[in-house]
Design a protein around this motif. Sequence first.
Motif, PDB file in Angstrom:
ATOM      1  N   GLN A   1      -3.521   5.420  -5.177  1.00 54.27           N
ATOM      2  CA  GLN A   1      -2.346   7.025  -4.498  1.00 54.27           C
ATOM      3  C   GLN A   1      -2.609   7.190  -3.834  1.00 54.27           C
ATOM      4  O   GLN A   1      -3.299   7.738  -2.729  1.00 54.27           O
ATOM      5  CB  GLN A   1      -3.083   8.380  -5.105  1.00 54.27           C
TER       6      GLN A   1
ATOM      7  N   LEU B   1       2.285   5.983  -6.423  1.00 54.04           N
ATOM      8  CA  LEU B   1       1.317   5.581  -6.784  1.00 54.04           C
ATOM      9  C   LEU B   1       1.284   3.405  -6.310  1.00 54.04           C
ATOM     10  O   LEU B   1       2.288   3.620  -6.937  1.00 54.04           O
ATOM     11  CB  LEU B   1       0.918   5.774  -7.846  1.00 54.04           C
TER      12      LEU B   1
ATOM     13  N   THR C   1       6.494   6.596  -7.593  1.00 53.52           N
ATOM     14  CA  THR C   1       7.158   7.561  -6.347  1.00 53.52           C
ATOM     15  C   THR C   1       7.617   8.576  -7.532  1.00 53.52           C
ATOM     16  O   THR C   1       8.489   8.398  -8.049  1.00 53.52           O
ATOM     17  CB  THR C   1       8.163   7.223  -5.606  1.00 53.52           C
TER      18      THR C   1
END
Length: 462
Positions: A375, A381, A422
């Motif tokens: 993350q 991510l 995102t």
Amino acid sequence: MISSPSTWLTALAAAVFSAGVSADTQAADAASSFKPGADLRLRQVFIGNVGLNDQSPIADRTFQRYRGRLWGIYAPTDQIVGTARLMWEGRHYNKPKENQWPVPGFETWYSGGLFFDLLDVAFNDIAGSPLSVKLGRQEIILGNGWLVLEGTPLDGSRTIYFDAARATYQLASIGTTLDLIYLNQDADTGRFPSPLNGVIEDQIEQYETGAILYARNKSLVKDTDLDGYLIYKSSTPDNTPGNIRVNNGAPFPSPPDSGVAYTAGVRAESKLLPQWTLRAEAAYQWGTRNDADLDAFGFNGRATYSLNDPLANRFHLGYEFLSGNDPDSNGTQAFDPLWGRWPQWSELMIYQWPLESRVGEATNLSRLNLGWGIQAHPTTLVTVDYHALWADEMTTRTPAQLVNLSGESHFRGHLAAVWVKTKLSKHVAGHLVAEYLWPGDYYAENRRDESYFVRAELNLTW
């Protein structure tokens, strides 16, 4: 040809707003019980060397996809919920050009059908019991979607719906849920609810009916989901004369299926330790497929280790096996992915499978996967994956496709993938994905050119 169930769907649409609710009550509650929504998905896609031969005039693909959806959910009571979603997706191709396709039917600008990809009604807690029923066009995902997720593989990710009836029974005392599902899939979009703009498109190579009995238990083992299922699938070829399979404007050869297949499987997913998550699924198949006795096996498993640090670092190791057809056998041992023809682990391989099977039809596979996720930002991510790929057998779906194989080894190649996902807000999300394939000598010498896939996506939701 399988007949269209338009009669019961039409009656169902009328029943959604009338069953058990007076006209006065409907009018009073309409504003609060109706929930509208919409989204717009914009994609730019680059693909290099579809078919693994850079000399082909249609090897490179560059195109844009524009998908818009508008939906409404209406619940006149807590027990009755109706859903309708209208969908349209068009494409624009920069590569290849119209005159490069070897078959007619390709358009640089492709405007697809405008139709309902969801049109269902759910009856919950019927007569105060733990029984719920959903009827109509709906999305169905079982487990991780390994065998049941994609009902319309020929249109890519535009839609994934099933025309189905699903009954769900909750056995709360033993932590178990039972699903009984009937599926009826038409080969094209011509039946009710057909496209509003009259554009009829292929969505499967054959007509399909199916039945699924699926059981899920959450109480037998602590922090563990245990699933078991039986699946029946019957396929009848769509032999429409002169038919061209169209994947949102991109025609390709894609042979139909015939036969009756049965699948029995089990699945487990467990978080026994704070840092470890384990999942595994195995299935055995029997019956007939394309005039041959079917005897196949598949397995899919993954172990994930999470550091539980501020950046949520995690690592995973996975393995998948899908049996291939033994060329010395009178039957077929090639695993049938059923309704699992979607990019479960690779966007790029979706376009390469027709070298030996069909679009999105993974089979005859041994896959070892190592991956890492982080993350990187509260909104973002990042995942990185490596896949080592082998074939179980030196075989293909049809004898004509054998020219695509070398016979030298079972090694398919190395595949690397990177995702950046995102979500900036509940209204704005997107991703960037890149994949690269180094083909192995499983493929013929003229099918070993390196291949790539790149996609940028923006999602707007209201």
